[in-house]
Design a protein around this motif. Structure first.
Motif: not given
Length: 439
Positions: A303-318
């Motif tokens: 489940p590490e991705c779940q906490v990383l995505m919650l903290r990520l403020e940048s555009d993931l698609v880019a």
């Protein structure tokens, strides 16, 4: 752009949730997806600037031709591969050959996860700090090799085993029995070869980096909880919870890990003619001598991705597009919230052995009322539309907070709202770091 996301778990729900926030995301498809992802896609279709609505559909991820045909028929610009098995099977190679951009490494590069022995040999070749080891291709070789190791000793199935093919044997008898089990088929084809390693003392941490084979960008840290029981007891699982960032990985230690482990790996893979493109997930042990590599994964953790995505403020698609197209050096470094994030896994009773299936789940909306996010990991819809458990890890209750304690309180308060009689969870996610914070 139109995006196809492959996978069905909590990691993929978190990725879909973040991909959908990008202004670059047109129509998002998922295969096979899950009810949480489908609800997200339904919501996307109601946006004022929405493109054609996407949906969850079933594709055979090991039928490369079928995946390519779908991508061509729907004008898919980017494929994001969530799980490791299709990557180890070479799906990314087939997509690239068809002119379709894909976030994920080639089959050759995915050996970093697909074969623990391959990774250990690469470490030896490139001078990357890791535990001493022996590769064994028969049970007799493995039993003979045990004599050169002190107890406890780590025994790993060489291939993919869903995060469960690692045993820390405390006694000679347990080590011998583990070898017999692995070569006897306990982990299927993953155990046709084993790696025996010295046991490293220290604290384990996860470090992520994104690379296009040349440029390398750090992508956050986390700590997860592999053991099924509180206090880190019981058998290994795919992960019972995680938090990010991991303060134990100080900026100085992260810099060492990037310089001594991640960068030499990317360089060695390129020199070997198998450049690595995608996310590189390093499991590290912080020893008295510094960070040492335990293992690599060729995809975001779960489940590490779940906490990383919650903290990520940048555009993931880019970021994923720049990686897939080979111009990551031109992309802005990802920005993460200073806040802490925690996710708690709600699993079905019996996990990780034989989890109960079909249990009804209610009150997800109430759980998210306080700002938490519930990612579906193993769910399905019944004939009456009720949400049901399907799989071992069922839900990931995830929350953000100004401190780890605040994130923990929010996540567990949300979990308390959910009604799932067949479910269980650990009540001590983050316990080591919370104890350090309390002095």
């Amino acid at each position: 752009m139109n995006i196809l996301l492959l996978g069905s778990g909590g990691r993929e729900h978190a990725l879909a949730w973040k991909l959908a926030q990008s202004p670059l995301c047109g129509t998002l498809w998922a295969s096979p997806g899950n009810p949480g992802i489908q609800a997200l896609l339904n919501a996307m279709s109601t946006r004022a600037n929405a493109a054609a609505p996407g949906r969850c559909l079933v594709l055979d991820l090991f039928d490369h031709g079928a995946v390519i045909t779908f991508c061509q028929s729907r004008g898919i610009h980017l494929v994001v591969v969530g799980p490791e098995a299709p990557l180890v099977d070479g799906l990314a190679d087939s997509l690239r050959s068809a002119g379709i951009a894909v976030f994920g490494p080639s089959q050759a590069a995915a050996q970093l996860e697909g074969s623990k022995g391959f990774t250990k040999d690469l470490c030896t070749h490139a001078g990357i700090p890791t535990a001493g080891y022996v590769r064994a291709r028969t049970a007799d070789e493995a039993h003979a090799a045990l004599a050169s190791f002190s107890l406890p000793v780590v025994i790993k199935a060489d291939g993919l085993a869903a995060g469960k093919g690692v045993v820390i044997a405390q006694t000679a008898e347990e080590a011998a029995a583990t070898i017999n089990d692995m070569f006897g088929g306990a982990f299927g084809g993953a155990g046709t070869e084993v790696v025996i390693e010295e046991f490293l003392e220290g604290e384990e941490v996860s470090l992520f980096a994104i690379t296009d084979g040349t440029a390398i960008i750090p992508f956050g840290s986390a700590q997860d909880h592999k053991r099924v029981g509180e206090g880190d007891t019981g058998p290994n699982t795919g992960g019972m919870g995680a938090y990010s960032p991991a303060p134990v990985l100080t900026p100085e230690l992260e810099a060492r890990a990037m310089a001594e482990i991640i960068a030499p790996t990317v360089r060695a893979m390129a020199e070997a003619g198998m450049p690595y493109s995608g996310v590189l997930f390093a499991g590290l042990m912080l020893t008295a001598d510094g960070p040492k590599l335990i293992e690599y994964n060729c995809r975001f953790g779960d489940p590490e991705c779940q906490v990383l995505m919650l903290r990520l403020e940048s555009d993931l698609v880019a970021l994923l597009q720049a990686t897939a197209e080979g111009h990551l050096a031109l992309a802005a470094a990802p920005e993460f919230a200073a806040d802490s994030a925690m996710t708690v896994v709600m699993a079905a009773k019996g996990y990780p052995a034989t989890p109960a299936g079909g249990g009804r789940i209610d009150h997800i909306t109430a759980a998210e009322a306080n700002g938490a996010k519930v990612f579906h990991a193993g769910t399905a819809l019944g004939e009456d539309g009720a949400l049901l458990a399907k799989g071992g890890r069922v839900l990931n209750i995830t929350a953000l907070g100004a401190s780890l304690q605040e994130a923990r309180d929010c996540a567990y308060a949300a979990l308390a709202e959910i009604r799932f009689e067949d479910g269980f969870w650990r009540g001590d996610i983050g316990w080591r770091e919370l104890a350090r914070l309390k002095g």
